[in-house]
Design an enzyme around this catalytic site. Structure first.
Site, mmCIF file in Angstrom:
data_model
loop_
_atom_site.group_PDB
_atom_site.id
_atom_site.type_symbol
_atom_site.label_atom_id
_atom_site.label_comp_id
_atom_site.label_asym_id
_atom_site.label_seq_id
_atom_site.Cartn_x
_atom_site.Cartn_y
_atom_site.Cartn_z
ATOM 1 N N CYS A 75 0.843 -1.212 0.000
ATOM 2 C CA CYS A 75 0.000 0.000 0.000
ATOM 3 C C CYS A 75 0.875 1.258 0.000
ATOM 4 O O CYS A 75 1.574 1.534 0.974
ATOM 5 C CB CYS A 75 -0.900 -0.068 1.234
ATOM 6 S SG CYS A 75 -1.562 1.485 1.808
ATOM 7 N N CYS B 234 0.228 3.863 2.730
ATOM 8 C CA CYS B 234 0.694 3.338 4.024
ATOM 9 C C CYS B 234 2.180 3.617 4.193
ATOM 10 O O CYS B 234 2.639 4.005 5.266
ATOM 11 C CB CYS B 234 0.470 1.826 4.116
ATOM 12 S SG CYS B 234 -1.256 1.326 4.006
#
Length: 122
Positions: free
Chosen positions: A30, A33
């Site tokens: 991600c 993230c």
């Protein structure tokens, strides 16, 4: 304080303690993230009284399912064992700081009362 890796084995033990626990639900693939990680780390250095936990949703799918995590990163705040905030999306540093201040300012008696009222009305 550095971040703490949370797993199904230690999650309840960590989040049920008195005080504030932030949880960052993330995964290796991600992008947002990965951009959020250094912000989260910096914040953890500033707030030694707050536990900064991280849940790798790939490794800990049970926790992601348990909390209905549908998009990551999701930031969750737990105070005295009660989930008081959960929101998907990357937070800028100022918003993360603001969230911590708001959670610190909560009147937990009031929060528990609202939860009890909510449970009775269903």
């Amino acid at each position: 304080m550095a971040t703490v890796e949370l797993t199904t084995a230690n999650f309840d033990e960590v989040t049920e303690q008195p005080g504030i626990v932030l949880v960052d639900f993330w995964a290796d693939w991600c992008g947002p993230c990965k951009r959020f990680a250094p912000i989260y780390e910096r914040s953890s250095e500033k707030h030694e009284d707050v536990v900064f936990g991280k849940v790798d949703t790939e490794a800990q799918q049970d926790l992601a399912v348990r909390y209905g995590i549908q998009s990551i990163p999701t930031i969750m705040a737990v105070r005295d064992g009660v989930v008081v905030f959960a929101q998907p999306g990357m937070l800028p540093e100022s918003a993360l700081e603001s969230l911590i201040e708001q959670v610190q300012a909560l009147d937990m008696e009031d929060v528990r009362k609202q939860l009890a009222d909510h449970e009775h009305s269903h």
